[in-house]
Design a protein around this motif. Structure first.
Motif, mmCIF file in Angstrom:
data_model
loop_
_atom_site.group_PDB
_atom_site.id
_atom_site.type_symbol
_atom_site.label_atom_id
_atom_site.label_comp_id
_atom_site.label_asym_id
_atom_site.label_seq_id
_atom_site.Cartn_x
_atom_site.Cartn_y
_atom_site.Cartn_z
ATOM 1 N N PHE A 1 -10.524 19.077 15.274
ATOM 2 C CA PHE A 1 -10.221 18.165 15.225
ATOM 3 C C PHE A 1 -10.068 17.198 16.148
ATOM 4 O O PHE A 1 -10.227 15.938 16.435
ATOM 5 C CB PHE A 1 -9.486 17.479 13.878
ATOM 6 C CG PHE A 1 -10.023 17.597 11.972
ATOM 7 C CD1 PHE A 1 -10.586 16.680 11.483
ATOM 8 C CD2 PHE A 1 -9.498 19.465 11.613
ATOM 9 C CE1 PHE A 1 -10.994 16.896 10.737
ATOM 10 C CE2 PHE A 1 -10.574 19.203 10.342
ATOM 11 C CZ PHE A 1 -10.769 17.758 9.502
ATOM 12 N N ARG B 1 -12.237 13.360 18.607
ATOM 13 C CA ARG B 1 -11.094 12.195 18.720
ATOM 14 C C ARG B 1 -11.622 11.488 19.724
ATOM 15 O O ARG B 1 -11.898 9.753 18.774
ATOM 16 C CB ARG B 1 -9.652 12.205 18.767
ATOM 17 C CG ARG B 1 -8.621 13.237 18.245
ATOM 18 C CD ARG B 1 -7.676 13.203 18.719
ATOM 19 N NE ARG B 1 -6.981 11.931 19.208
ATOM 20 C CZ ARG B 1 -5.442 11.557 19.247
ATOM 21 N NH1 ARG B 1 -5.019 12.589 18.564
ATOM 22 N NH2 ARG B 1 -5.132 9.969 19.138
ATOM 23 N N HIS C 1 -11.780 7.823 14.984
ATOM 24 C CA HIS C 1 -10.554 7.949 14.532
ATOM 25 C C HIS C 1 -9.864 7.401 14.555
ATOM 26 O O HIS C 1 -9.328 7.440 13.413
ATOM 27 C CB HIS C 1 -10.641 9.148 15.868
ATOM 28 C CG HIS C 1 -9.125 9.640 16.036
ATOM 29 N ND1 HIS C 1 -8.994 11.436 15.023
ATOM 30 C CD2 HIS C 1 -8.188 9.629 16.009
ATOM 31 C CE1 HIS C 1 -7.760 11.391 14.623
ATOM 32 N NE2 HIS C 1 -6.874 10.620 15.973
ATOM 33 N N TYR D 1 -10.301 12.515 6.072
ATOM 34 C CA TYR D 1 -10.122 13.095 7.490
ATOM 35 C C TYR D 1 -8.707 13.621 7.956
ATOM 36 O O TYR D 1 -8.475 13.986 8.465
ATOM 37 C CB TYR D 1 -11.116 12.098 8.113
ATOM 38 C CG TYR D 1 -10.658 12.143 9.542
ATOM 39 C CD1 TYR D 1 -11.321 12.787 10.393
ATOM 40 C CD2 TYR D 1 -9.692 11.765 10.429
ATOM 41 C CE1 TYR D 1 -11.927 13.267 11.650
ATOM 42 C CE2 TYR D 1 -10.066 11.800 11.588
ATOM 43 C CZ TYR D 1 -10.586 12.626 12.656
ATOM 44 O OH TYR D 1 -10.236 12.197 13.864
ATOM 45 N N TYR E 1 -6.800 16.575 9.529
ATOM 46 C CA TYR E 1 -6.206 16.321 10.369
ATOM 47 C C TYR E 1 -4.917 16.334 10.838
ATOM 48 O O TYR E 1 -4.477 17.658 11.450
ATOM 49 C CB TYR E 1 -6.314 14.550 11.041
ATOM 50 C CG TYR E 1 -5.999 14.715 13.196
ATOM 51 C CD1 TYR E 1 -6.964 14.740 13.341
ATOM 52 C CD2 TYR E 1 -5.414 14.308 13.176
ATOM 53 C CE1 TYR E 1 -6.677 15.118 15.033
ATOM 54 C CE2 TYR E 1 -4.930 14.316 13.872
ATOM 55 C CZ TYR E 1 -5.635 14.595 15.749
ATOM 56 O OH TYR E 1 -5.275 14.027 16.399
ATOM 57 N N GLN F 1 -4.147 20.202 10.789
ATOM 58 C CA GLN F 1 -4.315 21.257 11.918
ATOM 59 C C GLN F 1 -3.508 21.068 12.636
ATOM 60 O O GLN F 1 -2.796 21.771 13.522
ATOM 61 C CB GLN F 1 -5.441 20.680 12.034
ATOM 62 C CG GLN F 1 -6.794 21.811 12.163
ATOM 63 C CD GLN F 1 -8.173 21.099 12.639
ATOM 64 O OE1 GLN F 1 -8.339 21.164 13.463
ATOM 65 N NE2 GLN F 1 -9.259 21.756 12.164
ATOM 66 N N ASP G 1 0.627 8.510 15.827
ATOM 67 C CA ASP G 1 -0.767 8.677 16.227
ATOM 68 C C ASP G 1 -1.207 7.163 16.446
ATOM 69 O O ASP G 1 -0.559 6.348 16.487
ATOM 70 C CB ASP G 1 -1.802 8.958 15.196
ATOM 71 C CG ASP G 1 -3.130 9.479 15.099
ATOM 72 O OD1 ASP G 1 -3.602 8.697 14.792
ATOM 73 O OD2 ASP G 1 -2.910 10.830 15.508
ATOM 74 N N SER H 1 0.314 13.771 13.405
ATOM 75 C CA SER H 1 -0.207 14.979 14.087
ATOM 76 C C SER H 1 0.417 14.570 15.757
ATOM 77 O O SER H 1 1.310 14.010 16.149
ATOM 78 C CB SER H 1 -1.548 13.329 14.520
ATOM 79 O OG SER H 1 -1.278 12.740 15.022
#
Length: 450
Positions: A373, A377, A396, A406, A410, A413, A426, A433
């Motif tokens: 992912f 982006r 994104h 999604y 994301y 991960q 984010d 993230s």
């Protein structure tokens, strides 16, 4: 002739039935042999000590085949023996009749000798004709099978005059496309609609089995949809020359081919119609980050990429992937489709690849499938597939704000890159993230080895 003709028909059908019945077994036997002796498989066969187990399985399959072969040959021999005996009996009866005719005075000895000689010659010719007929009958059975197999595709073949040449690419649109693989009932794709315009960079993401690669193949014109339509500049692709369409598309799939040929040819095969000029080949290799690696080979671009040859040289998985990417760049097509283009690349090579994709994407359309992912982006649009359907679409930041599938994938991960204390908010306002994979890696390196 009658016994021979009957035997030819029966043995021909026996031969065909035996070949059909053994096809799967022979395929398995050949596969086991390749696995036991293949170079790519050797490391795992040794690591897991599989040679004895695979060898035993190969012997079982081969012995079962030989048992069936003996039974088939015995039956065939009995039929041919009975046929030969019946033909010989018929010939003997003919000779006896001739002798009787001589005895009653209906034939002279000279006429009888001519008749016996003619009967023997006729029997030989009949045998030759029956043998040739048997070959034809056997071939017909296999050809009928081939024709039936080809007919299972179920596509209507358009006359060459009805096919249209593909114009320069402007827009590709799939309308409510569904796909079911042959001999299955499961829908791989369900009513998927996608629009790709010139200059777009679109990413396909989703879990394994969501239909990403199948959709990519349909958009590339390699698979016909089971339902729905795909239009090239507003024209249905099934009315266009597929060869002309493919000339406008460059594709790199996960199972790309590794040609046992020089590196130059491995790249130039991206477009065999073009002259494999050194400058063009090098330019494609530089875009894919493969130039320095190829230039360092013993004979540079003339090095054969296979250990099957004395002067050949093999590449790592990541190096092969760069060569496959260079092949796509060499094609210089307006539509580029990449299936997991960075799966075997390190972080630096992956970053360079997507920089190259940005440069390549000017005036072109790039569709790439990825499980990473962090690499999607910057895509203009992200399509999220789940169970064969597009469940989310957008940039994104928009997808992260929605907090849907999604965003969930994301964050899953992202959690592998950095612990909780390294997370930042984010760009879309969501936590969970990392700043970037490189930032997380730097922070972890500063802490020292764990």
């Amino acid at each position: 002739a009658a016994p021979g003709v009957l035997a030819a028909r029966v043995t021909s059908r026996l031969e065909f039935a035996f070949a059909v019945a053994q096809s799967s077994r022979l395929r398995l036997r050949d596969y086991l042999a390749r696995t036991l002796s293949g170079r790519d498989e050797a490391k795992e066969v040794r690591a897991y000590e599989l040679a004895e187990a695979l060898g035993a399985r190969y012997r079982r399959v081969n012995l079962a085949f030989l048992d069936d072969l003996r039974a088939y040959l015995r039956r065939r021999s009995l039929i041919l023996g009975a046929s030969g005996a019946a033909s010989a009996l018929a010939l003997a009866i003919s000779v006896v009749v001739v002798v009787l005719f001589v005895g009653v005075g209906r034939l002279t000895v000279a006429e009888a000798g001519g008749a016996v000689l003619a009967a023997r010659l006729l029997a030989q010719q009949v045998g030759a004709v029956i043998g040739s007929t048997q070959v034809v009958v056997e071939s017909t059975l296999f050809l009928d099978d081939l024709e039936a197999f080809a007919g299972r595709v179920g596509r209507e073949t358009l006359a060459a005059s009805a096919l249209r040449a593909a114009p320069s690419f402007e827009v590709l649109e799939a309308r409510e496309v569904s796909y079911t693989y042959p001999e299955t009932d499961r829908l791989v794709l369900k009513d998927v609609s996608v629009r790709l315009a010139s200059g777009d960079m679109v990413a396909l993401v989703g879990e394994n089995g969501s239909g990403k690669t199948t959709l990519a193949k349909i958009l590339a014109g390699l698979l016909p949809p089971s339902a729905g339509s795909v239009e090239w500049n507003g024209v249905a692709m099934d009315t266009m020359d597929p060869t002309a369409i493919r000339r406008h598309v460059a594709v790199v799939f996960q199972d790309y081919v590794r040609y046992w040929l020089p590196a130059r040819d491995n790249i130039a095969f991206g477009d065999p119609r073009k002259d494999a000029h050194q400058d063009l080949v090098e330019a494609a290799a530089r875009r894919a980050g493969a130039h320095h690696m190829i230039a360092a080979l013993p004979e540079g671009y003339d090095t054969v990429l296979s250990k099957a040859f004395a002067a050949g040289h093999d590449l790592s998985v990541g190096q092969w992937q760069r060569v496959a990417l260079a092949r796509a760049f060499f094609r210089d097509a307006p539509l580029v489709i990449l299936d997991e283009p960075a799966a075997a690349l390190d972080a630096r090579a992956e970053h360079a690849l997507f920089e190259a994709l940005r440069d390549l994407g000017e005036g072109r359309t790039v569709l790439f499938v990825s499980h990473r992912f962090a690499t999607v982006r910057d895509a203009d649009r992200i399509l999220v597939l789940h169970d064969g359907q597009v469940v989310e679409e957008g940039r994104h930041e928009d997808l992260m704000q929605r907090g849907g599938r999604y965003a969930e994938l994301y964050r899953l991960q992202a959690s592998a890159y950095a612990p909780d204390d390294e997370r930042v908010v984010d760009a879309g306002g969501d936590t969970g993230s990392p700043q970037s994979p490189s930032a997380a890696t730097s922070a972890r390196a500063a802490e020292g080895p764990s």
